[in-house]
Every structure is written in C-alpha cells, then in structure tokens.
Design an enzyme around this catalytic site. Structure first.
Site, short mmCIF file in Angstrom:
data_model
loop_
_atom_site.label_atom_id
_atom_site.label_comp_id
_atom_site.label_asym_id
_atom_site.label_seq_id
_atom_site.Cartn_x
_atom_site.Cartn_y
_atom_site.Cartn_z
N ASP A 291 0.77 -1.31 -0.16
CA ASP A 291 -0.12 -0.05 -0.06
C ASP A 291 0.85 1.39 0.05
OD1 ASP A 291 -2.24 1.67 0.12
OD2 ASP A 291 -3.14 0.54 1.57
C1 NOJ Z 1 -4.08 3.86 -0.04
C2 NOJ Z 1 -5.26 2.96 0.24
O1 NOJ Z 1 -5.25 2.50 1.39
C3 NOJ Z 1 -5.43 1.79 -0.93
O2 NOJ Z 1 -6.68 1.40 -0.82
C4 NOJ Z 1 -5.40 2.54 -2.15
O3 NOJ Z 1 -5.57 1.56 -3.31
C5 NOJ Z 1 -4.09 3.21 -2.45
N1 NOJ Z 1 -4.01 4.30 -1.39
C6 NOJ Z 1 -3.69 3.75 -3.71
O4 NOJ Z 1 -4.62 5.05 -4.11
#
Ligand code: NOJ
Length: 713
Positions: A291
C-alpha cells in the site's frame, strides 16, 4: 581452468537453474501460461539489476514532465499510479507508454493503476451498499462496466475489490467492504474479480484486479484507521483470510499488502502471510504491491531501522512492487538476494503478459467517447442503487407514494447533494449525478407535486440526511456513529408539521438510528448511491421498484456496543454478557430489510437429516408472498454447529437466494449444503468435518427463521 571455461560453466549452471525453475513453474499450468512463463524467462534473463528494481517500483504520476519521461526511458518505472481524474486519457497513457516501449532499453510496458472502486465515470453505490443487494451477478456486472470505462481511459489495473471483513462501524473504510460476514465477502469478492477481469483479462475492456488490504486491516484497534491489529490465528484463518482465498481462486492477479501491524509483524513485511500462506500454500501466481508508502512506514512501526532496511524486509517478506515512495531505488545487488528480486520480477512480468500489455500496450483512443457513461451503464447504476437500498421502517405503509394528489417536500442537507458517490469517486463527476430532488421531481407520478420547501400545502416530508462523503472512507473514522451534527434533532422538529416523515439516509457505514426509528414514518437507507441515486430513489419511493435490499452489517442501537455482529460466539453465561441496563441487541440485525409486500416462511423440510462426512444436507422451505405486490425476497441459510472440538459461532451464514414472487405466489426454495462446507479448523488449525448435531435455519434475517436440525454421522 581458463576464465572463459569458468564463465561458460557458470552460464550453463544458470541456464539449468532457469530451465528447472521454468519446468517447476509450468507444472499444471495451461499451454498459454507456459508460453507466458517462457517469455518471462527470456525477458528476465536480459534485465539489469536496476531495470528489475524499476519494474518493482510504482510511481504516482499526475502530470507529464521531462523528469518522468526520463525515468521511463531509464527503465525506472514499472507502474504508474494515477490519482488525479483530470490527468489520464488514453492519449496521455499512450504517450507515456510509447516512451517505455520505444525508448527504454528493455521496452517493457508500464502497467497503469487507479482506484476504480465503485465505478469509474458511472458511479455505482458504495461496495457496502452493493452487498445489500445480495446479488453477486449484479455486483459482477458493475465491476465489468467499471472495467470497461476505466480501460477506455488507459487504465489497466484497479485496486479493488477490498475484502477486509469489518465488524467495527467506527472504521471509515467499512464502506468499501462487503459487510461483516466472511461468507458474503468471499462470494462478492469472487464476483467482483470475475467482473473486473472477465474470462480473459487481456481483453481491452478488462482490468487486472487487486485484493486488498492483505490482511486484517478491517480490525483496526478502536476502529481508528491504520491502527494496530491484534488478531488470533483462529480469527485470521476463519474470518479475515477466506475472502482473499476466494479472490485468488477466482483468478485475481494482484494483492495489496496492508498498512496494519498484525500481532507485532506489519502486514507489509509479514513473510508468514505474504509468502507462506498467499504464495506458497495458496499458489498465488501474481504479484503483491505494497500500500501507499507502507514500506517506508515500517520505520514508524519500529520494524525497520532505515529505508534500505524497510525495502529489504518488505521484499524478503513477499512484496513485489513498492507503491509510491521510490524507496527501492536505494537497493544494491548485495543488499538482497537475486532469488528474491527475480521472483518478484517474474511475477510482475507474468501479470503484464497475462494482461496482454506486451502485445497490445496502447489504448484505442476512440473508445472513451463511445463506452463511458452510456445510457446502458446509467441504467445499471440506477438498478443497482435501487436494489441496494434498505427499507428499515414503513409505518402505516407510508411508502410507496402512490398516484394520488400530493405535495411532497424534499428537504434536508442531502436533498440537492450531488456528492453522493462515496469516498472513492474515481473519475466520477458531480455534474453527472442525479440528486434526490431532481430524481423525485423528474419521475413524479402525474398527480404528485414535488417541491423543495415545507409549506402549508405539504402532504408528506422527505427528509434527506446522512454522512458527507468525507465523514467515512480512508482515515475518516468516527467515535460516535449517530447521524452527524444536529440532523437527528432536525428530524424531530419536523414532527411539528404533523405530516408523515420519510427519512432517507445517505450513509457510508452502519449508523445508530434509534431516534430516526422513533421519529420517522418510513426510514430508507440510500447509502451513497452514486450517479443515478436520485432516479433510483424515485423508483423506490414511487413504488416502481419494490425494495429488496437487506443489511450486510448489524446496525447497533448504541455506539458503545461496537463491535456488534451476528456471528459471535456464545460464552459460558450468554444471558449475562450484556450491559447493566441494556441489551446489546442490534437495532436492525444482519440480514434485515423490509419490502412493500410481506413474505411468510413455512414447511421447512430437511430432506437428509442424517448425512455422513461426505454427504449433502438438502433442505427446503416454502416462501409465500402474502401481500398485494410482486417482490423479491432474499432468503438466507444459517447453521450452528452445536458441539465441536473448538467452539463455533451462534449462527453462520451458509447460503442465500433471491426469490422473485408475484403477489400471492408460493415457491419452494432449496439449498444443498455439502458437509465439506461445515468444515471447521480444529485445535491444530486443520480443516475437518466433525460429527455431531447442527441447527439449521431458512430465514428472512439473522434473528428469525424456520429452525430445524440435522446430524453428521
Ligand atoms: C491507499 C489505500 O489504502 C489503498 O486502498 C489505495 O488503493 C491506495 N492508497 C492507492 O490509492
């Protein structure tokens, strides 16, 4: 031996190793995958260490500049993450892709990712709402449409579905999952993956899907986002992991590692879960992306001493691509084994080849004008929104508003709100949204007059209240899950007009609606319904659609009761595990929802009440539509394993069916439940089917239903 012959021997050893790897990898794989693996080896064998690290790096790009172009030329960017909707079009993608293909040494295509969660341009209801349809085919279709629209803009990869089971309504991201139940998350996860990826993910209108956030993210302490998660092995294997397994089995090609620390080892450096479980035990062939900055955050967790340590620990644990920070660029060949790097790059190349990016790296620029926000897509959004709405109260049959002379006042902060697309709106535009007021006005039956103020002429009040898009979602947890602000008091004040009040709630999580239950004549959950929200509400409020949505999360009667979920375990003193003056009974239970008609359940038959451990329990019941309107009933199947080698929840959902019944019609609903579906994890965490007596219910929701029993002999 001369230097030349040593080099030759080393080369031969390398070729033998690679061949052995390819043979091992291609056991039990399809012919087309065999070709893919051959190509993977060919490309990999020609890459430098720096190019491999480049493939393992995802950059956030929202504008084109010289720096980004040069990074692409230098083979430093494996993936581009787009977050600004104004940035990406097919031609922008093609421009960047052309540099990767024609100007970088290896010519490896970039994979373009974006969060396509509940739609792209046509926005569907939030995922939590979609699950309230209990209709996997519909959810699959929504994902397919989102894939079609997003891919027309040059996107190849979505970070969805999110299948973090959550039992804590304070957590803002509960909006993104498919409710509190593992079985439902498994079912919708598989549907969603198939919708995004289709039969052949290489088709131009499909997206690579990503199961997230692996794993346990929905169990954040206190419902506060990113918080520590303390998850027992039993909960991990019974509750949190199964939806991911369902997604892997459905063919999901990528998985995202979560932000949270699990029992002392952050998910993004958790080798046991990423490598032993996901990649080895489950045989997941795709790649793991971290993430956003989650690798770097190992420093905050106190799990890595510096950024190099963080990168090494994450990649060693099983992360294959780092999202955003660029931390991987600091690695040198002697910091990390070639085996780890090669495994990651093989997986990355495999997914790019599966997606067909090597053969067809560019997007047809004419697609967007034909394939986005079409009437057909809007129609599907309208249908899904209407079917996801849940009718909680309908005193004196306040709804539907029939064709009689009425003046309807549509009021409240959500009456004209266009931002009802949820936290992730992707490329969705507020100007495309049909508001409640517009929807009710445009679709009003001929004798119904829709106005935006309460006057002496008002016959019925539609009070539109709820949670704004930024009071739920990522990093938006709430400690009190009542209606925000003074909305509850405002509804109470409306009673002075002495007119029926229909409260329509636009929510992103389960709420405590105790005052609204009392002060409303009808109470309807609209969730964040998306682009067609207003039209869908008109369909439900005017009775064109008979509501059939049922809750997939329990709605507590008090915030202090959280976590509230239907499938808890019993305890040794079940009568006493309560509060001093109140029961923690939910205000509205899991599985609950009303219709404009009524259904009765009768004639439960357990056709095979004694089975062996390989048998199938066959059970049926009759469902009758006892009202005057046709309607759809979501029939649910629950079981309870009474005594076992480990304790079991008081109820567990094991099946569901949507049944359309004309007024007065009776249908028999049948379920076949194989004993294998009743397997439990024993004390050694081995799945076994245990002999004994089980209760079984065919039910309208999790607290009622026809009860019987059967035995596994
Ligand atoms: C953080 C989020 O937790 C995740 O769900 C998302 O896909 C990513 N950012 C990318 O935007």
């Amino acid at each position: 031996m001369s230097l030349k012959s040593i080099e030759l021997l080393a080369l031969m050893a390398l070729i033998m190793l690679l061949t052995a790897w390819a043979e091992q990898k291609t056991k039990n794989v399809s012919e087309s995958d065999k070709l893919i693996y051959q190509k993977v080896e060919d490309v990999l064998s020609r890459m430098t260490f720096e190019e491999k690290i480049g493939q393992m790096s995802q950059k956030v790009v929202n504008k084109i500049d010289e720096k980004i172009k040069q990074d692409i030329r230098d083979g430093k960017i494996g993936s581009i993450l787009v977050t600004e909707k104004s940035f990406l079009t097919a031609s922008v993608k093609n421009e960047l892709q052309k540099i990767a293909i024609e100007e970088s040494r290896m010519g490896i295509p970039i994979i373009f990712g974006h969060d396509v969660i509940n739609g792209f341009k046509t926005i569907f209801p939030i995922s939590l709402a979609q699950s309230c349809t209990w209709d996997t085919a519909l959810v699959k279709e929504c994902a397919a449409i989102a894939a079609k629209e997003a891919s027309a803009f040059g996107i190849d990869w979505t970070f969805a579905p999110m299948v973090d089971v959550s039992r804590d309504a304070r957590w803002g991201r509960i909006a993104e999952c498919f409710g509190e139940d593992t079985y439902l998350n498994e079912s919708f996860c598989a549907a969603s993956v198939k919708g995004f990826q289709g039969n052949n993910v290489a088709d131009e209108d499909r997206l690579v899907s990503c199961l997230k956030h692996f794993v346990g993210y929905g169990n954040a302490l206190g419902g506060r986002d990113y918080q520590y998660t303390d998850i027992s092995d039993r909960s991990m294997y019974e509750v949190y992991l199964p939806p991911y397994k369902a997604g892997v089995d459905a063919g999901a090609l990528t998985v995202m590692s979560a932000f949270n620390d699990i029992n002392g080892v952050p998910a993004t450096a958790n080798k046991k879960l990423l490598t032993s479980v996901l990649k080895e035990k489950w045989g997941f062939p795709g790649f793991v992306v971290s993430d956003w900055d989650a690798v770097e955050q190992l420093l905050n967790h106190g799990y890595a001493a510096d950024s190099i340590d963080a990168a090494v620990k994450s990649f060693n644990a099983g992360v294959d691509m780092e999202m955003k920070s660029g931390i991987a660029y600091q690695l040198k060949p002697d910091y990390i084994s070639a085996k780890v790097i090669n495994d990651a790059v093989r997986r990355l190349l495999y997914v790019k080849l599966k997606k067909g990016l090597f053969n067809k790296p560019y997007t047809d620029e004419s697609r967007a004008s034909r394939e986005v926000l079409t009437a057909e897509h809007r129609q599907m959004a309208r249908k899904t929104a209407a079917e996801s709405m849940v009718l909680l109260e309908n005193k004196n049959q306040t709804l539907p508003i029939k064709n009689r002379s009425l003046t309807v006042a549509v009021v409240g902060s959500f009456a004209k709100e266009q931002n009802i697309m949820g936290w992730w709106k992707s490329f969705g535009d507020e100007k495309d949204v049909i508001t409640t007021f517009q929807g009710l006005k445009n679709n009003a039956p001929s004798k119904v007059n829709v106005v935006d103020k309460i006057t002496t002429l008002t016959d019925i009040i539609i009070a539109c209240v709820g949670e704004e898009f930024d009071t739920f979602g990522e990093a938006h947890s709430r400690s009190d899950i009542n209606l925000p602000g003074n909305q509850s008091d405002w509804i109470k004040q409306l009673k002075k007009y002495g007119k029926p009040i229909v409260t329509v709630v636009f929510n992103g999580r389960p709420l405590v609606l105790t005052p609204e239950k009392e002060n409303s004549d009808a109470l309807l959950l609209a969730w964040h319904p998306g682009t067609e929200g207003g039209n869908a509400l008109a369909d439900v409020i005017y009775g064109v659609k008979n509501p059939s949505g049922k809750l997939t999360t329990s709605f507590p009667s008090h915030s202090g009761h959280i976590p509230v979920f239907y499938n808890a375990r019993n305890s040794g003193r079940p009568q006493s595990n309560t509060y001093i003056k109140e029961l923690p009974t939910p205000l509205y239970p899991f599985g609950y929802g009303l219709s404009y008609t009524s259904f009765s359940y009768s004639d439960l038959k357990i056709i095979s009440s004694q089975i062996d451990i390989n048998g199938i329990v066959k059970v049926s019941a009759k469902i009758t539509n006892t009202g005057n309107l046709a309607g759809t009933e979501v029939v649910q199947l629950y079981v309870r394993d009474l005594v076992g080698s480990t304790t079991r929840p008081i109820k567990e959902l094991k099946g569901f069916k949507r049944l359309y019944l004309k007024a007065g019609e009776t249908q028999e609903v049948k379920f076949d439940l194989p004993a294998s579906e009743l397997a439990v994890l024993n004390q050694d965490f081995e799945p076994i089917v245990e002999k004994g007596t089980f209760k079984i219910w065919i039910a309208a929701n999790s607290i009622e239903g026809l009860e019987g029993s059967f035995e596994i002999k």
